[in-house]
Design a protein around this motif. Sequence first.
Motif, PDB file in Angstrom:
ATOM      1  N   ARG A  65       5.959  -9.998 -22.200  1.00 13.79           N
ATOM      2  CA  ARG A  65       6.641  -9.937 -23.491  1.00 13.79           C
ATOM      3  C   ARG A  65       6.565 -11.295 -24.207  1.00 13.79           C
ATOM      4  NH1 ARG A  65       7.042  -5.552 -25.966  1.00 13.79           N
ATOM      5  NH2 ARG A  65       8.513  -3.970 -25.312  1.00 13.79           N
TER       6      ARG A  65
ATOM      7  N   PHE B 176      11.703 -11.005 -30.271  1.00 15.00           N
ATOM      8  CA  PHE B 176      10.303 -11.053 -29.851  1.00 15.00           C
ATOM      9  C   PHE B 176       9.372 -10.928 -31.054  1.00 15.00           C
ATOM     10  CE2 PHE B 176      12.325  -9.429 -25.873  1.00 15.00           C
ATOM     11  CZ  PHE B 176      12.049 -10.535 -25.106  1.00 15.00           C
TER      12      PHE B 176
ATOM     13  N   GLN C 210       4.353  -0.669 -24.276  1.00 11.49           N
ATOM     14  CA  GLN C 210       4.729  -1.423 -23.094  1.00 11.49           C
ATOM     15  C   GLN C 210       6.100  -1.014 -22.574  1.00 11.49           C
ATOM     16  OE1 GLN C 210       3.685  -5.644 -23.165  1.00 11.49           O
ATOM     17  NE2 GLN C 210       5.684  -6.084 -22.320  1.00 11.49           N
ATOM     18  N   SER C 211       7.095  -0.921 -23.463  1.00  8.64           N
ATOM     19  CA  SER C 211       8.445  -0.566 -23.013  1.00  8.64           C
ATOM     20  C   SER C 211       8.517   0.897 -22.566  1.00  8.64           C
ATOM     21  CB  SER C 211       9.463  -0.829 -24.130  1.00  8.64           C
ATOM     22  OG  SER C 211       9.218  -0.023 -25.261  1.00  8.64           O
TER      23      SER C 211
ATOM     24  N   ALA D  92      -0.136  -9.304 -25.034  1.00  6.45           N
ATOM     25  CA  ALA D  92       0.955  -8.370 -24.779  1.00  6.45           C
ATOM     26  C   ALA D  92       0.507  -6.916 -24.853  1.00  6.45           C
ATOM     27  CB  ALA D  92       2.093  -8.612 -25.773  1.00  6.45           C
TER      28      ALA D  92
ATOM     29  N   TYR E 167       7.307  -8.435 -16.421  1.00  3.89           N
ATOM     30  CA  TYR E 167       7.471  -7.763 -17.714  1.00  3.89           C
ATOM     31  C   TYR E 167       7.909  -8.761 -18.784  1.00  3.89           C
ATOM     32  CZ  TYR E 167       9.459  -4.576 -21.208  1.00  3.89           C
ATOM     33  OH  TYR E 167       9.764  -3.918 -22.373  1.00  3.89           O
TER      34      TYR E 167
END
Length: 636
Positions: A275, A199, A85-86, A344, A271
């Motif tokens: 998350r 997270f 994702q990042s 996610a 975003y």
Amino acid sequence: MPETETTSAGLPTLLLLLPLLSALVILLAHRVLKGACVAISLLSAAICFLISLMLLGTKDAAPILLPFLEVGKFKIAIDAIIDQQSRGMMFIVTSIGFFVHLFSVGYMKEDEAKERFFGSLSLFMFSMTGIVLAGNLVMMFIFWELVGLSSYLLIGHWFEKASAAEASKKAFLTNRIGDFGFMIGILMLFSANHGDVSFAGLKESFAMGPLHDAAKTHTVFFMIAALGIFMGAVGKSAQFPLHVWLPDAMEGPTPVSALIHAATMVAAGVYMLVRCAFVIEASPDAATAIAWIGGLTALMAALIATQQNDIKRVLAYSTLSQLGYMVMAVGLVAMQALGQHDAAAPGHPAMFHLYTHAFFKAMLFLGSGAVIYACHHEQDIWKMGGLSKHMPVTFVTFLIGTASLMGVPFITSGFWSKEAILGVAFEVKGASPLFWIGVATALLTSFYMTRMFVIAFLGKPRSEHAHHAVEAPIVMILPLLALAILTAISPWGWAAKMFQAMKPDHAETHPTVMIASIAALVIGTGLGFFLYKGKAQDPLASKRLFKIFANKFYFDEIYAVLVKVLQDGLAWLVSGLERVFVDGLVARLPAFAARRIGSASRLLTSGHLQAYTFLLGAGLLLVIYLVVFVLPQMGH
């Protein structure tokens, strides 16, 4: 620290600190460096883009970049999350950031304060990379606020213009409202999870730790926490009722509009929500509220866009509408959340639409900038027309972006990501109204984009500026071509894997979704051509309903009244209480009493011998009276 972790921290650290160093050098030494500032900022953006490409091939990691705060067992660090994702989001931020930098070289070349502009761009890039890399909510909140600051500087770049100064203040203050809710949500999670706001820690705790059971027993607490987190996205991603700042942000230079409204600042809210998906999944009520706020924002913004005449404002309300789509998808996926579903995951429909939307919306904004530049900074689409003949490259790239935003079936990236969201809305039990809101929004999107395209690019020129328009310089055309290529390839093959945006299969499994989507496209596009082809003015402008759309549902006027009644009224009341009680009773009354007592005391020190003799005699009589009459009575 393990060796692998140290190694993996190198690229993220460079990615984070390079734009900061660029911003500091430019903003502190721009008077000495002058023209070199542009090169420094552009080089920094290019290196960050290359680093993000290098990160695409790395393994998942969670390196600590810098220890930040340690009090006993409580530790907060500037740490990073390197995952699918990042990596995908970082590619979006750095690629579009680089293209905006490159476009700005041509667009801002005559600006007297371009050094300050490029310094603010670098500061913005630093802030956004911090949000994307953030491994905990505290770090994310720090960079969240830095994004607010840097966007304030960019929107208000032309601060000598009153409208730009007001727009920058409006954006900054509106975002502070959302950020206050975000902070409350973070503090609630901080207290519930014993100080761990990473997270990874929160996700594990919600999955099988103490928060798993607590979320079921303390439903109101976790609903408020989830909605507090969502408030941060309401501000940054301009959702109702804090949406009013985004269209006014058009007062900034057009490259800023592309940077803020495409894939960076406004996408940060989406975003962040993905998350924090585990927080939203823990509260069904919060998930439902988020889905509805997103859906209503999408529909409202699309209606307003149908009657905007400023080319940048049409795109701004389009961004509002598409962000509503993404937020609605976040809520719907949380409502749908099953045991095996990972909200996610990189294939999240909200993230998929964020990826595809980023490229074609950045291209549309930069294309509008090329049009404005060619038309001598004219932004009214009714003073354009016939630009397809004068600006063929801009025309083709704008057509590709328009087709993607409208969701032309099978051949555009926007179609697949839109279908993913509509497919989820169709699947979720009880979300049928949201599905039809999504379809109506798709129809309106086709309508207002066709309207803008027909008026601006087709027909005959309606002004001298449009008649003499020429294609933008090559330094502005190259980013348009690059974004057009990325728009075309983003949902396919290796590109889909690189961006971690998988092609959904909702369109294949739900014929209703496909039929409704294509019908919305055909009807919206047909109405746009029928009503506006060959027209010199808007045939709907005189209709009462469409006047409401043109005036943005009067939200700005409503807020002005609320501020006048509530804020100014409260200020008047507090001022009155301050004058009567604080200034009058607390401050002035003791001073008045002390002054009067002092004045009376001065009478006793007049300097007259007779007065002193009289006081001495009176004192002796008082002492005799006390000794003879009062003290014996007290003894009994």
